[in-house]
Design an enzyme around this catalytic site. Structure first.
Site, PDB file in Angstrom:
ATOM      1  N   GLU A 259       0.826  -1.205   0.000  1.00  0.00           N
ATOM      2  CA  GLU A 259       0.000   0.000   0.000  1.00  0.00           C
ATOM      3  C   GLU A 259       0.862   1.257   0.000  1.00  0.00           C
ATOM      4  O   GLU A 259       0.868   2.006   0.968  1.00  0.00           O
ATOM      5  CB  GLU A 259      -0.947  -0.017   1.203  1.00  0.00           C
ATOM      6  N   GLY A 261       2.130   5.029  -0.822  1.00  0.00           N
ATOM      7  CA  GLY A 261       1.585   6.347  -1.130  1.00  0.00           C
ATOM      8  C   GLY A 261       2.659   7.152  -1.830  1.00  0.00           C
ATOM      9  O   GLY A 261       2.629   7.395  -3.039  1.00  0.00           O
ATOM     10  N   CYS A 328       2.855  33.745   9.538  1.00  0.00           N
ATOM     11  CA  CYS A 328       3.406  34.367  10.737  1.00  0.00           C
ATOM     12  C   CYS A 328       3.875  33.327  11.752  1.00  0.00           C
ATOM     13  O   CYS A 328       3.395  33.240  12.879  1.00  0.00           O
ATOM     14  CB  CYS A 328       2.393  35.335  11.330  1.00  0.00           C
TER      15      CYS A 328
HETATM   16  C1  LIG Z   1       0.486   6.264   5.301  1.00  0.00           C
HETATM   17  C2  LIG Z   1       0.308   4.846   5.135  1.00  0.00           C
HETATM   18  C3  LIG Z   1       0.808   4.198   3.999  1.00  0.00           C
HETATM   19  C4  LIG Z   1       1.597   4.903   2.925  1.00  0.00           C
HETATM   20  O1  LIG Z   1       2.882   5.237   3.322  1.00  0.00           O
HETATM   21  P1  LIG Z   1       3.932   5.856   2.288  1.00  0.00           P
HETATM   22  O2  LIG Z   1       5.136   6.145   3.080  1.00  0.00           O
HETATM   23  O3  LIG Z   1       3.330   7.101   1.722  1.00  0.00           O
HETATM   24  O4  LIG Z   1       4.151   4.872   1.213  1.00  0.00           O
HETATM   25  C5  LIG Z   1       0.545   2.851   3.882  1.00  0.00           C
HETATM   26  N1  LIG Z   1      -0.156   2.178   4.816  1.00  0.00           N
HETATM   27  C6  LIG Z   1      -0.646   2.769   5.920  1.00  0.00           C
HETATM   28  C7  LIG Z   1      -1.416   1.971   6.899  1.00  0.00           C
HETATM   29  C8  LIG Z   1      -0.429   4.120   6.118  1.00  0.00           C
HETATM   30  O5  LIG Z   1      -0.900   4.690   7.225  1.00  0.00           O
END
Ligand SMILES: *Cc1c(COP(=O)(O)O)cnc(C)c1O
Length: 401
Positions: A259, A261, A328
């Protein structure tokens, strides 16, 4: 996106502006799936929270990606973007049983990260299979603000509590259909990561009928020139071999999940801001832009490095600058950066602005959140309008005083 195109975007849509190139996203997505092509069932669930514009989610849906979500609102965005509930996994932390039940009702895969809720959920809904988030207590990377797998982390059910998980399963008759971990944000050392996965395999073996193992994320992308990034090919090779071996012993072709991001969207994004003022002090030269920690908080929040370039004067003489915002508070984007000579009204371009940038933006100082543009198949689309004064007043009830 080259410099000319970016300047055209700034000209057309104004600054400050986020611009995302979907070619980069697609390329990153293909890199991961290719690295794991030797595994029969692989699913990449894009971590929505990194960049949650619905159009970006639609791009991921078109790639047949799944979605990783952390709130019911992200789940609803995903459904609106066209994802099937079964392609969404919900991994909340510290949310109420009610919210988890609501998401389960939508048909989304639930991932539970504490024993108390697991027991309550299992008693009320023994027929709904759930995934469990395990904390393997393996430190990933060196930054404790982004590492979530250590012993005192609030995330996951400790590996030492697996006997208690099994007891809950026995007592409630619920089924565990997946095992999950997410150790943090930097996988640099593949062997350390593989060690954590061994722990996960060990847990998975103890449950009779699982459908998948979710290895979370932590894929690192380069921010600085010489940054090491996760060697995805090496990880793919080592983990695929190990995973296939596990499936053979387990007697079932389960699904390997990730998963990511940051890995998928970080490099797709550029942030464009215009220089309002050049200010010489006794110790430095500041370039102050029409933005700040309200739009891109990563440098101030966890010391993130974002490469900054002056795209209005790329061939100018290089000088040293501190790039700061207009908020600020002390909101320094970068200190002592060597950048080609900056004049007022020049456009500065910030790299790696795809992940955790717009999605962390706020209205602090009553400023508008920036606009977002997506470049897809050679065309640019305004995918979020710049806010207006009405947005600042929205939901404020005016009381006569
Ligand atoms: C934030 C998160 C991700 C993604 O992490 P990255 O560092 O952006 O790849 C994957 N799994 C869970 C459960 C997360 O909280």
């Amino acid at each position: 996106m080259n410099r000319k195109e970016l300047l055209r975007m700034a000209d057309t849509y104004g600054c400050p502006l986020y611009v995302y190139d979907t070619d980069v996203i697609i390329n990153q997505y293909n890199k991961i799936t290719k690295a794991f092509s030797k595994v029969k069932n692989v699913k990449i669930n894009y971590a929505t929270k990194a960049l949650s514009n619905i159009n970006i989610l639609k791009v991921f849906n078109s790639l047949k990606s799944g979605l990783d979500t952390v709130s019911i609102q992200e789940v609803k965005l995903g459904l609106l973007a066209g994802f099937e509930p079964k392609d969404i996994i919900y991994t909340p932390n510290g949310v109420s049983l009610q919210e988890i039940e609501e998401v389960a009702k939508l048909g989304v895969q639930i991932n539970i990260d504490n024993l108390s809720i697991l027991e309550l959920f299992g008693q009320k809904h023994p027929k709904i299979p759930v995934c469990i988030r395990i904390n393997p207590h393996v430190m990933a990377g060196g930054n404790s603000k982004i590492s979530v797998g250590h012993i005192d982390s609030k995330f996951g059910i400790s590996i030492h509590q697996v006997p208690h998980i099994k007891r809950v399963v026995e007592n409630t008759g619920m089924r565990i259909n997946g095992i999950h971990m997410h150790t943090g944000s930097d996988i640099l050392d593949i062997d350390t990561f593989i060690r954590a996965t061994e722990i996960l395999f060990e847990v998975a073996r103890q449950f009779k009928n699982i459908d998948f193992i979710d290895f979370g994320s932590g894929f690192k992308v380069p921010y600085k020139k010489d940054d090491i990034s996760t060697n995805i090919e090496e990880l793919g090779e080592k983990l695929s071999r190990r995973f296939n071996e596990f499936c053979k012993n387990y007697g079932k072709d389960i699904t390997l999940m990730f998963e990511p991001g940051k890995f998928l969207v970080s490099e797709s994004g550029k942030f464009l801001a215009k220089v309002n003022v050049i200010k010489q002090t006794t110790s430095t030269v500041f370039a102050g832009v029409d933005s700040g920690s309200n739009h891109l908080i990563r440098p101030m929040f966890y010391n993130a490095y974002h490469h900054i370039e002056n795209i209005s004067n790329p061939k100018g003489r290089e000088r040293f600058y501190s790039i700061v915002g207009y908020i600020c508070e002390t909101d320094t984007f970068g200190s002592n950066r060597r950048i080609s000579e900056i004049a007022e009204e020049d456009i500065l371009c910030f790299d790696n602005a795809g992940a955790y940038c717009y999605s962390m933006a706020s209205n602090y100082n009553s400023r508008f959140k920036p606009a977002e543009v997506m470049i897809h198949k050679g065309k640019d689309y305004l995918i979020r309008k710049r806010e207006t004064f009405e947005d600042i007043l929205r939901n404020q009830e005016q009381v006569t005083i």
